[in-house]
Design a protein around this motif. Sequence first.
Motif, short mmCIF file in Angstrom:
data_model
loop_
_atom_site.label_atom_id
_atom_site.label_comp_id
_atom_site.label_asym_id
_atom_site.label_seq_id
_atom_site.Cartn_x
_atom_site.Cartn_y
_atom_site.Cartn_z
N CYS A 289 -2.63 9.40 -2.43
CA CYS A 289 -1.50 8.49 -2.62
C CYS A 289 -0.19 9.29 -2.65
O CYS A 289 -0.11 10.33 -3.29
CB CYS A 289 -1.69 7.74 -3.94
SG CYS A 289 -0.24 6.83 -4.51
N CYS B 268 -1.45 6.71 -12.17
CA CYS B 268 -0.63 6.20 -11.06
C CYS B 268 -0.11 4.81 -11.39
O CYS B 268 -0.88 3.90 -11.75
CB CYS B 268 -1.43 6.16 -9.76
SG CYS B 268 -0.45 5.60 -8.33
N HIS C 133 -6.10 7.95 -6.18
CA HIS C 133 -4.96 8.07 -7.09
C HIS C 133 -5.35 8.83 -8.34
O HIS C 133 -6.52 8.93 -8.69
CB HIS C 133 -4.49 6.66 -7.52
CG HIS C 133 -4.29 5.72 -6.38
ND1 HIS C 133 -3.09 5.55 -5.77
CD2 HIS C 133 -5.17 4.90 -5.73
CE1 HIS C 133 -3.21 4.66 -4.79
NE2 HIS C 133 -4.47 4.25 -4.75
N GLU D 152 0.85 -1.19 0.00
CA GLU D 152 0.00 0.00 0.00
C GLU D 152 0.89 1.24 0.00
O GLU D 152 1.79 1.38 0.83
CB GLU D 152 -0.89 0.00 1.24
CG GLU D 152 -1.87 1.13 1.29
CD GLU D 152 -3.03 0.92 0.34
OE1 GLU D 152 -3.50 1.91 -0.23
OE2 GLU D 152 -3.48 -0.22 0.17
N ARG E 290 -6.56 4.82 -0.17
CA ARG E 290 -5.98 5.92 -0.95
C ARG E 290 -6.77 6.19 -2.23
O ARG E 290 -7.39 5.30 -2.79
CB ARG E 290 -4.54 5.61 -1.34
CG ARG E 290 -3.64 5.20 -0.21
CD ARG E 290 -3.10 6.38 0.57
NE ARG E 290 -2.24 5.88 1.63
CZ ARG E 290 -2.61 5.84 2.90
NH1 ARG E 290 -3.77 6.30 3.26
NH2 ARG E 290 -1.80 5.37 3.82
#
Length: 188
Positions: A163, A139, A135, A104, A133
Motif C-alpha cells: 500500500c 493503516c 497493509h 483503492e 494491496r
Amino acid sequence: MLYIVLILVLAALGLLVTALTTANTLWAWLSVGISIAAAGILVYDWLGNRRRKAAEPEAVAEVDDREPEYVDEAVDEPVEEPVVASVPPAEAVAVVPETSSEDEPGEEPTDAADLLVISGLTADVRVLDERPRYHLAKCAWLGGRSSIGLPVAEARQLGFTPCARCSPDATLAAKHRAGRGARTPGEK
C-alpha cells in the motif's frame, strides 16, 4: 566422410604397431601413406564445406533483395494486444484481482534493497479479501474493514503489492535494519 577417415586412421595405427613389433620399415611407410591419405580426405572435406558456406550467403542475398509488399488499407477493427498471464504456484490459493475502485490506495514503490529484506521477513501484514494491496495494521485506509493477517513474504508470493499510504515495505525493512522486530526465518 569422417567414417572413412576414422577407418584409415585405425588402419594406419594397426600398421604402425605391426611395424614396431616386426621391425620392418615397409609397414611403417604404409602407415605414413595411409595417414597422409586420411589427412588429404579431411582437407578435401574442409575445402568443400568452405565452398558451400560461401555459396549460402549469395542464395540468401537473392531472397532478401526482394521488396516487401505492404498493404495500405485502413483497418476498421481495433487490434487487440495479446494477454500474457502468469500462473501462480499450486500452493497459492488466494486470488488477488486488480480492482479499479477509486478508493483503492496506490502501490508503494519498493527499491531492490528493501525488496530483498522483505522477501525473507515473517512480520504480519493485513490483506483484504479481493483487494490487491497489503497493509500495516495501523493503516488508516483499513479503517474498520475486516482483514486477514499474513506474513509479508507470503503476501508477496501470493501476488499482493504494498500500500502506498502506509508504506509497509519501507517501514518493515527499516525496522529490520534497526533490529526491532520483523525477524527473518531462521533468526533467533
